[in-house]
Design an enzyme around this catalytic site. Structure first.
Site, PDB file in Angstrom:
ATOM      1  N   LYS A   1      44.369  56.268  40.738  1.00  0.00           N
ATOM      2  CA  LYS A   1      44.134  57.550  39.641  1.00  0.00           C
ATOM      3  C   LYS A   1      44.302  58.412  39.362  1.00  0.00           C
ATOM      4  O   LYS A   1      44.860  58.862  38.886  1.00  0.00           O
ATOM      5  CB  LYS A   1      42.589  56.069  38.982  1.00  0.00           C
ATOM      6  CG  LYS A   1      42.944  55.056  38.038  1.00  0.00           C
ATOM      7  CD  LYS A   1      41.419  54.587  37.570  1.00  0.00           C
ATOM      8  CE  LYS A   1      42.078  52.798  37.151  1.00  0.00           C
ATOM      9  NZ  LYS A   1      41.365  51.372  38.127  1.00  0.00           N
TER      10      LYS A   1
ATOM     11  N   PHE B   1      37.510  44.360  41.255  1.00  0.00           N
ATOM     12  CA  PHE B   1      38.735  44.347  40.341  1.00  0.00           C
ATOM     13  C   PHE B   1      39.006  45.147  41.164  1.00  0.00           C
ATOM     14  O   PHE B   1      39.092  46.945  41.497  1.00  0.00           O
ATOM     15  CB  PHE B   1      38.487  45.579  38.369  1.00  0.00           C
ATOM     16  CG  PHE B   1      40.500  45.406  38.676  1.00  0.00           C
ATOM     17  CD1 PHE B   1      40.336  44.270  37.648  1.00  0.00           C
ATOM     18  CD2 PHE B   1      40.440  46.274  38.394  1.00  0.00           C
ATOM     19  CE1 PHE B   1      41.658  44.843  37.291  1.00  0.00           C
ATOM     20  CE2 PHE B   1      41.592  46.944  38.128  1.00  0.00           C
ATOM     21  CZ  PHE B   1      42.847  46.330  38.170  1.00  0.00           C
TER      22      PHE B   1
ATOM     23  N   ASP C   1      37.293  50.500  47.633  1.00  0.00           N
ATOM     24  CA  ASP C   1      38.238  51.086  47.037  1.00  0.00           C
ATOM     25  C   ASP C   1      37.481  51.706  46.143  1.00  0.00           C
ATOM     26  O   ASP C   1      36.625  51.344  44.827  1.00  0.00           O
ATOM     27  CB  ASP C   1      38.466  49.784  45.976  1.00  0.00           C
ATOM     28  CG  ASP C   1      39.248  49.754  44.856  1.00  0.00           C
ATOM     29  OD1 ASP C   1      39.680  50.861  44.598  1.00  0.00           O
ATOM     30  OD2 ASP C   1      39.926  48.766  44.590  1.00  0.00           O
TER      31      ASP C   1
HETATM   32  C1  LIG Z   1      42.331  50.558  38.160  1.00  0.00           C
HETATM   33  C2  LIG Z   1      41.492  49.902  39.399  1.00  0.00           C
HETATM   34  C3  LIG Z   1      42.463  49.350  40.492  1.00  0.00           C
HETATM   35  C4  LIG Z   1      44.621  48.827  40.022  1.00  0.00           C
HETATM   36  O1  LIG Z   1      45.009  50.603  39.977  1.00  0.00           O
HETATM   37  P1  LIG Z   1      46.469  50.146  39.221  1.00  0.00           P
HETATM   38  O2  LIG Z   1      47.126  51.718  39.611  1.00  0.00           O
HETATM   39  O3  LIG Z   1      46.079  49.941  37.727  1.00  0.00           O
HETATM   40  O4  LIG Z   1      47.076  48.902  39.327  1.00  0.00           O
HETATM   41  C5  LIG Z   1      42.217  48.931  41.774  1.00  0.00           C
HETATM   42  N1  LIG Z   1      41.388  49.081  41.996  1.00  0.00           N
HETATM   43  C6  LIG Z   1      39.804  49.598  41.217  1.00  0.00           C
HETATM   44  C7  LIG Z   1      38.763  50.307  41.748  1.00  0.00           C
HETATM   45  C8  LIG Z   1      40.222  50.276  39.653  1.00  0.00           C
HETATM   46  O5  LIG Z   1      39.665  51.054  39.275  1.00  0.00           O
END
Ligand SMILES: *Cc1c(COP(=O)(O)O)cnc(C)c1O
Length: 390
Positions: free
Chosen positions: A246, A133, A217
């Protein structure tokens, strides 16, 4: 209390019928005054808990002084935050934005520039992994007509998805025409799946051999969540770009990338930007968060609490696999997590789902042993009640 009128909001979330009105530390209160132990922290965001005094003071101070200016001017709070971030990461440079998706978009655009500027478009392939994700934008650039914005990044993204953790598939796919490889060290939304040991190192080796950019990420796993500042530090495998969001703002919207110098230099003035990105208010918040996690003992606390929670979960959910690291933990269930999330809430604990059959816990990093023991007791009760029924 459901609002009797039809909602003025677009119904793009399957929201639980509860509204929280106040938080302190790991405690939340709903409209009726009932309290809950928060083991989800707004999807791993409120890293310092709710109402953290230092965070509140910094936000209040900055809001009174100057909340927003624009990236047309120097912003000292950005400079300070970037220095802090680099010191905790690797020698490189920082770009600030507003969310995780935006951080990944920035990384994607840098990767594209790497392929285009340095290799005349011979490096165009992008690799990511099944179950990953990385956010929800539609590649905003693909909708933007002006060639001035589009052409440096063409062709607009088509991504190849490899099986997660499959060394042979990675070896076969990562060749000289690959521009970038994107991976979460632990898949946070996809079921709390850690990368198999050695896999990140294998990707590092393949990216080095083929001149591809390795992007971690760490939007969910970073900023202390797993007991290290970054999850990759458990294995000592460093990316070329790390993306963050986050927990970084402790509840204020902010995203960031840290990029190695040879990549960071590719973003020359005018190639990328955002109106809000790194505004003084969000930066003031992130500075407090990074200051706290860098304090002696903070990460050791995360590790210790993570271990305590893991053991508690293993007991409460006997026979279920408990995965993850530090305070990002998943419990593999034999069913969809929705009923367990609801039963936990009825017992006064807020947890969340991940993937199809996983319960996710990502409490504030300041959670105490007593709070963990209490929430584990309540989860055990919730799970036992569900098991008794089915
Ligand atoms: C939450 C998340 C995203 C997206 O972040 P948003 O602030 O919702 O756009 C991308 N990568 C990972 C691993 C995430 O947990």
């Amino acid at each position: 209390m459901t609002d009797p009128q039809p909602s003025a909001l677009i119904q793009n979330y399957a929201r639980q019928d509860i509204a929280f009105v106040r938080g302190q530390g790991c405690t939340l209160w709903d409209e009726s005054g009932r309290s809950y132990i928060d083991a989800f922290a707004g999807v791993a965001v409120s890293a310092l808990g709710h109402g953290h005094p230092g965070l509140v003071a910094a936000i209040t101070r900055q809001a009174s002084a100057l909340a927003h200016i624009s990236n047309h001017y120097r912003i000292p709070e950005q400079e300070a935050l970037a220095r802090q971030l680099v010191a905790l990461t690797f020698p490189g440079q920082v770009l600030l934005c507003n969310s995780g998706a935006e951080a990944n978009e920035a990384a994607l655009k840098l990767v594209r520039l790497w392929g285009n500027v340095k290799h005349a478009g011979r490096k165009t392939r992008l690799i990511a992994f099944q179950g990953a994700f990385h956010g929800r934008t539609l590649g905003a650039l693909s909708l933007t007509a002006n060639p001035k914005y589009r052409e440096p990044f063409a062709p607009l993204p088509v991504v190849e998805f490899l099986p997660f953790g499959d060394v042979a598939a990675a070896e076969a796919a990562i060749r000289d025409d690959v521009a970038g490889v994107f991976i979460e060290p632990i898949q946070g939304e996809g079921g709390v799946h850690p990368t198999p040991p050695g896999f990140l190192g294998k990707l590092r080796e393949l990216c080095d051999r083929h001149g591809a950019v390795l992007v971690f990420d760490e939007i969910q796993t970073g900023v202390g969540r797993t007991g290290k500042t970054w999850c990759w530090q458990h294995e000592g495998v460093q990316p070329d770009i790390v993306t963050s969001a986050k927990g970084l703002g402790g509840g204020l919207p902010i995203g960031a990338i840290v990029a190695a110098p040879h990549l960071a230099a590719l973003f020359t003035p005018g190639l990328h930007g955002t109106t809000f990105g790194g505004n003084p208010l969000a930066c003031a918040a992130a500075q407090v968060v990074l200051g706290e996690i860098a304090k002696p003992g903070f990460l050791a606390h995360v590790t210790a609490m993570g271990e305590r929670l893991r053991q508690g979960l293993a007991t409460a959910f006997t026979g279920c696999d408990v995965r993850g690291k530090g305070l990002l933990l998943g419990v593999q269930l034999d069913r969809e997590p929705g009923s367990v999330v609801a039963a936990a809430r009825a017992e006064g604990v807020i947890v969340g789902p991940s993937g199809a059959n996983t319960l996710r816990l990502a409490p504030a990093l300041i959670i105490t042993a007593a709070e963990i023991d209490e929430l584990v007791k309540r989860l055990a009760r919730a799970w036992a009640a569900i098991r008794a029924k089915t």
